[in-house]
Design an enzyme around this catalytic site. Structure first.
Site, PDB file in Angstrom:
ATOM      1  CD  GLU A  86      -2.548   1.083   2.746  1.00 56.00           C
ATOM      2  OE1 GLU A  86      -2.246   0.181   3.566  1.00 56.00           O
ATOM      3  OE2 GLU A  86      -3.317   2.006   3.002  1.00 56.00           O
ATOM      4  CG  ASP A  95      -2.966   9.076   6.668  1.00 55.28           C
ATOM      5  OD1 ASP A  95      -2.906   7.907   7.066  1.00 55.28           O
ATOM      6  OD2 ASP A  95      -3.239   9.407   5.491  1.00 55.28           O
TER       7      ASP A  95
END
Lengths: 240, 397, 397, 240
Positions: free
Chosen positions: D34, D45
């Site tokens: 990923e 995030d």
């Protein structure tokens, strides 16, 4: 037969009228006479009887008793406050006895002298007078039951806090509640209206006591009207 | 009750003119139970009756006592005290005889609050004569009564002869409960209204007995036995209303009436005939009293400043069926603080007297490791007395 | 929740440092029901839960409506509002991780009151930063928090760097909720304490759901069906706590969230990511918002001045599952007055918004002669807002 | 067998180290790669990944993609926010396709574009890429069930609100609740600790996604340590 107890203040409104009222009322249906002894301290009496005491406060009690003694044919009680006689009760009782009184009724005996009522009761009996006991709705059941057995002639039940003021109460409820507690005769008084009379008799009273109404009649319409009231009350009692 | 021997008028007759007839009937009845009319019962439900019976777990924990403590919380009613119980009944019976306007006096304000809301509930007008010094010092009470639609006047006022005469002599007169009551009665008489009575009379205690009857039922529902019953005493109506059903039904072993050491009626009062009110307008009653002319010191528990003890409670105390306690303000404040931290509810300073006795009893039971159940009446909350608590804390610490 | 892209620190990480772990776990769980730990449950009972569900017969009569009206009365808790429900839970979970001191900010004072009493119940300390202008204008709130043992400081204070800096610039700064919160968080971080969150976060709504769950049970016990559910919206926790259990169980046909016309978040707010708090210390959440820099006008309903709508409620409104209403202060005051006269309870001005919507709905049902059942959440009483009511009446009449 | 999805920010900490990590991690147990596309707007995030984006913000994405394309032997996904590509999505997808990416994972697709997610999903498919869908615990059950069927390869379930911050949650409760809703493979990520890994696998996850931990290892102890971590994680997964 229901009893009619007729109250009149001693010597009211004057000696002659008083004696005439007493004399004639006995023929018109009074069963028992109740004679109020004037006092400045009529704790449980309403304004009408209180003011009657004031109006006759100069009379000579013994003279009035003597005159009265000649005409009484029915049992006669003196209504007087124990508080007025704490120191001379014996003399007073002896005088009553002398002038043919059948007994005495002291409205403050149970209320204000509850702790010593037996002593005073015995004292009255020793002077060979009947002691008619007065109770009110504030007297606890247990005491009411007890004193009703001591009471001579009948138990006097004053259903209002004071005489002659038509405080709204439920006479039937009051009488129904005490009737089973009282094996003695039960006479009900204090501010009874004609309606009240019906309802207390239906509720089991053996008779009624009337006072303020007679005085008001004498004051407003005269002696004859008050005597008519005796007749009228007799009628009501006989019908119930 | 009786009239004074030398009175220029009959107080008993005055009752007859200013009180609703049914109120007088109830005052002088000997029925053991009087049915609550449906319409009145509906209002009791509307105000949140039955009020909660709450286990004071927080207080138990704080005291680490083996005793169980419950309190009946009359502060849960909208007006914040037990006073509403009789205000509603008296308003209802006044309305029932066609009266649309009730009148009373108020000192600290709890009674006036109860009357103005009761009147509102029956769409009646209300007029409250509030002791001027309270009127000025307790603005929130006035605001609340106004919100309920009550007309609130500082007493002495210029609405009555009585008030006018006092103001003529001293325009800055701070007022007194006696003056406010005289004004209320004069106003009621003049305008053919009805006057409502806050405490002392048997009929007020009768109405308050809903507290004790509910408590008995609530205890029964949770299978609990009351051993010790405690309440504070102003005139005696909250204590009587709470405890008489228990006493009459012989439930419980100890009943404790709590007063203020600063108003020492239990310890210093005489048992004698005295006027039921400081104005001398109501009949004489035989009670434990400091005398109707007694001038109480300005304690925070305004409701305990009354000079006497209701006649029925006086007898029970005389006969030793009910015990009494008196505590000073410092003790009361400490008890209130402990309760506030433990239960969160701010008690009315009056009710804090009961709490003080509960604490003492609970600690006594702890010493003997006795697992008894204490039930007390928390007659009102003190949310509108917070500034009082603040002054108390500043004065007493 | 998410962090702002340009933030110099992670707000989510900050949560991690200042909130009790179990609170975070509950915030991010997807369990449908979370068991109340026994010790916490005991405290809920102690504060009088379940709070009463009361038929508003007085209001029904006043409106002459065929609708039945019930209200869940959160004002019956000792601290007078629903806030205690989450304050207790958060304090408990803080205590459970060995913390003995909790910190928060308060504006109008209801939240600070709830936190200081919750801390007292668990024998913890509490420190409350109270917006200075409220600190000065609402002395009773401060007194009450002090009685509960809370340390109350006017914010900006000299206890934090943040406060000191503001005071340096302006020693008379009136303070703001954002400043108070910044101080509380700094104070909690510096002293390794735990910070308690009053509303908006899902976890607060979760704790408040005790309101709705109890209400459902109480309605079931009296065999009543709720058709219309109404509550006011500050951050959304009282409305959510009350209505979500009904919505989730598909009970009821209409849910109405009520706000203030003066804080027009429903009518003018945007649905977007915004800071959950005006200080910008909490994460961004997607919600209907007026912007976290929005400066609300000084309306009396302090609790409704929040700039946003809790994210879950925002979705429900976006999806049209929940309707909204906004009313102005005049309408609110009139509704409150009607309710006070009809029910006796003085509602918090915030809760009066729900009452206004109830009245409108009840009159609508009357017009159509529909016998539906309205249930609303009376989230708090207004006894400590009486002076506000007085100013309102002077300003609005 | 449980899947290990290894995340690394494109070109982090520099091109060479990045390529070495990608190359070797495929031998050490990574099943799926990923690759994070740097952005200033890493909404979901945490600080570690965010700062990794900042550090590589001058790289040439296409160059990095080209180098990467030569060494990838496992299915490789680009992690990128749809918000960054609203206007150039097609170009971006074409570039991915060109450099051997297997698919794309857009963490904001379901959260911020829920009303149009099918449109974007179809768009990805038309460009012959897999569209791996990301969901979080805030996604309603109904939607989660629906999108899990659309998702290619697996459904990515981020159990914390952000990557790399150990918000205390109950991974087992979260995974147990969604497992029955998801017929697709279920990969769990966002801030997993070793304990979390055990518990999510026991709760029924088909694999895990790890990212922040690799970056932290590289930053603190260097590339080898991060590769050791891959091995270690592989071990944990194989043991469970």
């Amino acid at each position: 037969m229901k009893y009619l107890v007729c109250y009149m203040t001693l010597g009211y409104p004057n000696s002659d009228t008083f004696l005439e009222f007493i004399d004639k009322s006995q023929n018109l249906g009074c069963d028992i006479l109740e004679i109020g002894i004037p006092t400045n301290n009529a704790k449980y009496d309403g304004p009408t009887i209180k003011s009657s005491y004031k109006k006759v406060n100069k009379i000579n009690i013994e003279n009035e008793f003597k005159n009265l003694s000649h005409i009484i044919r029915k049992p006669t009680l003196a209504l007087t406050y124990l508080e007025d006689h704490e120191n001379d009760l014996e003399n007073f009782l002896k005088m009553m006895k002398k002038y043919n009184f059948a007994g005495v009724l002291m409205p403050d005996l149970i209320i204000d002298y509850i702790g010593e009522y037996k002593k005073y009761h015995e004292f009255v009996k020793r002077n060979e007078l009947n002691d008619v006991i007065f109770v009110s709705p504030t007297v606890p059941d247990k005491i009411l039951k007890e004193v009703s057995e001591y009471s001579d002639l009948f138990l006097y039940y004053g259903i209002r806090p004071t005489t002659g003021i038509p405080i709204p109460i439920s006479p039937d409820i009051l009488v129904k509640r005490v009737r089973p507690l009282v094996s003695n005769k039960l006479i009900v008084g204090f501010g009874l209206s004609n309606e009240d009379i019906n309802s207390v008799i239906k509720a089991g009273a053996d008779g009624i006591a009337i006072g303020t109404a007679f005085i008001k009649k004498i004051d407003s319409e005269g002696l004859d009207s008050s005597l008519n009231l005796v007749k009228e009350l007799r009628g009501i009692l006989d019908e119930t | 009750p009786r009239d004074p021997p030398d009175g220029e008028f009959s107080r008993i007759d005055l009752l007859n003119e200013i009180l609703p007839k049914e109120i007088l009937r109830q005052q002088f009845t000997i029925e053991r139970y009087i049915k609550i009319p449906d319409e009145l019962r509906e209002k009791y439900i509307l105000i949140g009756r039955p009020t909660p019976l709450i286990r004071a777990k927080g207080l138990e924990n704080a005291l680490n006592t083996p005793a169980k403590i419950y309190f009946k919380y009359e502060g849960a009613t909208p007006t914040g005290s037990h006073k509403i119980n009789t205000a509603l009944a008296q308003s209802y019976f006044a309305l029932n005889e066609g009266i649309d306007h009730v009148v009373t006096e108020t000192g600290a304000g709890q009674w006036g609050t109860a009357v103005s809301f009761s009147a509102s509930l029956f769409n009646m007008k209300s007029t409250i004569f509030m002791v001027k010094v309270s009127y000025e010092q307790k603005p929130m009470r006035k605001i609340l009564m106004n919100l309920y639609g009550g007309n609130v006047y500082a007493s002495p006022s210029n609405l009555t002869e009585y008030g006018l005469n006092i103001l003529k002599e001293n325009p800055n007169h701070p007022g007194s409960l006696g003056i406010a009551m005289s004004e209320a009665i004069e106003y009621a008489l003049k305008n053919k209204l009805r006057y409502l009575v806050g405490s002392v009379l048997d009929v007020a205690i009768l109405h308050q007995s809903i507290i004790g009857l509910e408590t008995m039922k609530q205890l029964e529902m949770i299978g609990e036995n009351a051993d010790i019953l405690i309440g504070c005493v102003g005139g005696g109506s909250n204590f009587g209303g709470f405890s008489y059903p228990f006493i009459g039904n012989k439930i419980g072993e100890e009943y404790i009436a709590v007063g203020s050491e600063e108003i020492p009626k239990f310890s210093k009062g005489e048992y004698k005939y005295d006027f039921a009110d400081s104005a001398g307008l109501l009949p004489l009653v035989k009670m434990i009293t400091l005398g109707h002319n007694y001038v109480p010191p300005p304690i925070y528990s305004g409701g305990l400043r009354y000079h006497g003890v209701a006649p029925t409670l006086s007898i029970l105390i005389k006969e030793n069926l009910v015990k009494w306690k008196e505590y000073n303000e410092k003790e009361i404040f400490d008890a209130a603080k402990l309760f506030i931290k433990a239960q969160g509810i701010v008690p009315a300073p009056e009710s804090a007297h009961a709490i003080r006795a509960v604490i003492e009893k609970a600690l006594e039971l702890k010493k003997n490791n006795e697992k008894k159940t204490i039930v007390f009446n928390l007659s009102g909350h003190g949310l509108l007395d917070l500034t009082n608590y603040d002054s108390m804390s500043k004065r007493l610490i």
